[in-house]
Write an enzyme that holds these catalytic residues in place. Sequence first.
Site, PDB file in Angstrom:
ATOM      1  N   ILE A 126      73.020  50.805  23.104  1.00  0.00           N
ATOM      2  CA  ILE A 126      72.884  52.016  22.288  1.00  0.00           C
ATOM      3  C   ILE A 126      73.281  53.137  23.242  1.00  0.00           C
ATOM      4  CG2 ILE A 126      70.391  51.889  22.767  1.00  0.00           C
ATOM      5  CD1 ILE A 126      69.777  53.515  20.356  1.00  0.00           C
ATOM      6  N   SER A 127      74.218  53.976  22.828  1.00  0.00           N
ATOM      7  CA  SER A 127      74.802  54.962  23.736  1.00  0.00           C
ATOM      8  C   SER A 127      73.767  55.947  24.271  1.00  0.00           C
ATOM      9  CB  SER A 127      75.894  55.765  23.022  1.00  0.00           C
ATOM     10  OG  SER A 127      76.821  54.896  22.421  1.00  0.00           O
ATOM     11  N   GLN A 128      74.118  56.536  25.406  1.00  0.00           N
ATOM     12  CA  GLN A 128      73.299  57.606  25.990  1.00  0.00           C
ATOM     13  C   GLN A 128      73.223  58.757  24.969  1.00  0.00           C
ATOM     14  OE1 GLN A 128      75.332  59.158  29.354  1.00  0.00           O
ATOM     15  NE2 GLN A 128      73.817  60.743  29.755  1.00  0.00           N
TER      16      GLN A 128
END
Length: 221
Positions: free
Chosen positions: A63-65
Amino acid sequence: MSREHNLRKDKQEFLDTLVRRGIKDQRVLDAMKGVPREAFVGPDQAESAYDDRPLQIEEGQTISQPYIVALMTEAMQLKPNDTVLEIGTGSGYAAAVLSRVVKKVFTVERHQLLANLAQERLAKQGYNNVKVLCGDGTLGWPEHSPFDAIVVTAGAPSVPQALVRQLAIGGRLVIPAGSDRHQQQLLRITRTSEEKTETEKLSDVRFVPLVGEEGWHTGRE
Ligand code: SAH
């Protein structure tokens, strides 16, 4: 201190970080504030939900930053009535953020398990303007095109032309692209007319690879 108290405190710091790092669009900040990131990760990761870093999810993906989610959302220059296509649903978190900024969100994920989990999480949180499809996102979702904006949340070797063709005139494609599998440049490609596009380089980023017909060809991730 209770877990809820900790998450609230972490979330305030998280929002301060986004502003400090340069996110200005108030609608994007409000969406980041509104979406419970802890609802999009497994229970073992919930404590870290407001750390400004990527987190592991199922199928070896991330899950992206949050800062990158906010940056990409802002880079699409969205208006409330827009329809957006996201490639790389992952946990569903970025789709949830988008669903609070625009009218309709279509999102494509190649892993069936992730597509199912994201769909469940989005439904549970009441984000009912999001439609999830399991398939190869490098081909877009032609039935629902044209899109006012498209965002790709995995790193492409080059810009998939199917996605450019599915942009409305004036539409924006935000995509990490580059010949290194683990490092990309974030690009904004604006379709200025039927035939023409304009490309801007926004920043250096690191994403998991985009795997598909107009992406990386092997399954090695
Ligand atoms: N936006 C996500 C981050 C996803 S990570 C979030 O908020 O959690 C990138 C995702 O892209 C991974 O889940 C990966 O499986 C997916 N992906 C990679 N290639 C793809 C393709 N061709 N089509 C659709 N999804 C793809």
